[in-house]
Design an enzyme around this catalytic site. Structure first.
Site, short mmCIF file in Angstrom:
data_model
loop_
_atom_site.label_atom_id
_atom_site.label_comp_id
_atom_site.label_asym_id
_atom_site.label_seq_id
_atom_site.Cartn_x
_atom_site.Cartn_y
_atom_site.Cartn_z
N GLY A 164 0.74 -1.23 0.02
CA GLY A 164 0.02 -0.14 0.02
C GLY A 164 0.92 1.27 0.05
O GLY A 164 1.95 1.32 -0.27
N SER A 165 0.06 2.19 0.40
CA SER A 165 0.58 3.82 0.28
C SER A 165 1.75 3.98 1.24
O SER A 165 1.59 3.37 2.20
CB SER A 165 -0.51 4.73 0.44
OG SER A 165 -0.13 6.03 0.63
N THR A 166 2.58 4.94 1.11
CA THR A 166 3.57 5.27 2.07
C THR A 166 3.08 5.86 3.38
O THR A 166 3.56 5.98 4.25
CB THR A 166 4.62 6.40 1.11
OG1 THR A 166 3.84 7.32 0.75
CG2 THR A 166 5.57 5.61 0.26
#
Length: 136
Positions: free
Chosen positions: A64-66
């Protein structure tokens, strides 16, 4: 006395003992975990509706996203974070989150912990030396 000792790579320092919660699915903290409660909210995840707070989280990896790193950090501030994280392969999102939140983390265990460990096992994670000890 440990039942079994497994060597790992050190990611984020610390030393804790606790019961594990295990998943064979990679976990996204952004949108997949509620930072206020520690409950997995991703309906597709095998830990859906389970609380990972206060347990040693065993996962194959993150995804997923940072922004997931900041979710882990927020969980630590909220006292809803895992005690430690054991990953087969740490990717930058969860590794950064664990470091920022001072959550002990190891990866690359010399054995397949997803097959060896069972839900609720008591383990000790020494991320300072890169050792997992299965206690029961």
């Amino acid at each position: 006395m440990a039942i079994q000792t497994i060597n790992c790579r050190k990611i984020s320092r610390g030393h804790v003992k606790g019961n594990i919660i295990i998943s064979k699915d990679p976990l996204s903290f952004l949108g997949g975990v509620d930072p206020d409660t520690g409950i997995v909210t991703d309906r597709e995840h095998d830990l859906y509706q389970q609380n990972i707070g206060g347990k040693i989280l065993v996962i194959p990896s993150g995804k997923g996203s940072t922004v997931g790193s900041y979710v882990i950090f927020q969980m630590a501030k909220n006292k809803t974070a895992p005690l430690a994280i054991i990953a087969m392969e740490a990717e930058p999102i969860i590794a950064t989150g664990a470091i920022m939140a001072s959550i002990p983390m190891v990866d690359q265990p010399e054995e397949d912990v997803l097959e060896i460990l069972k839900e609720g096992n008591l383990v000790e994670v020494d991320a300072d030396t890169g050792i997992i000890e299965i206690l029961k």
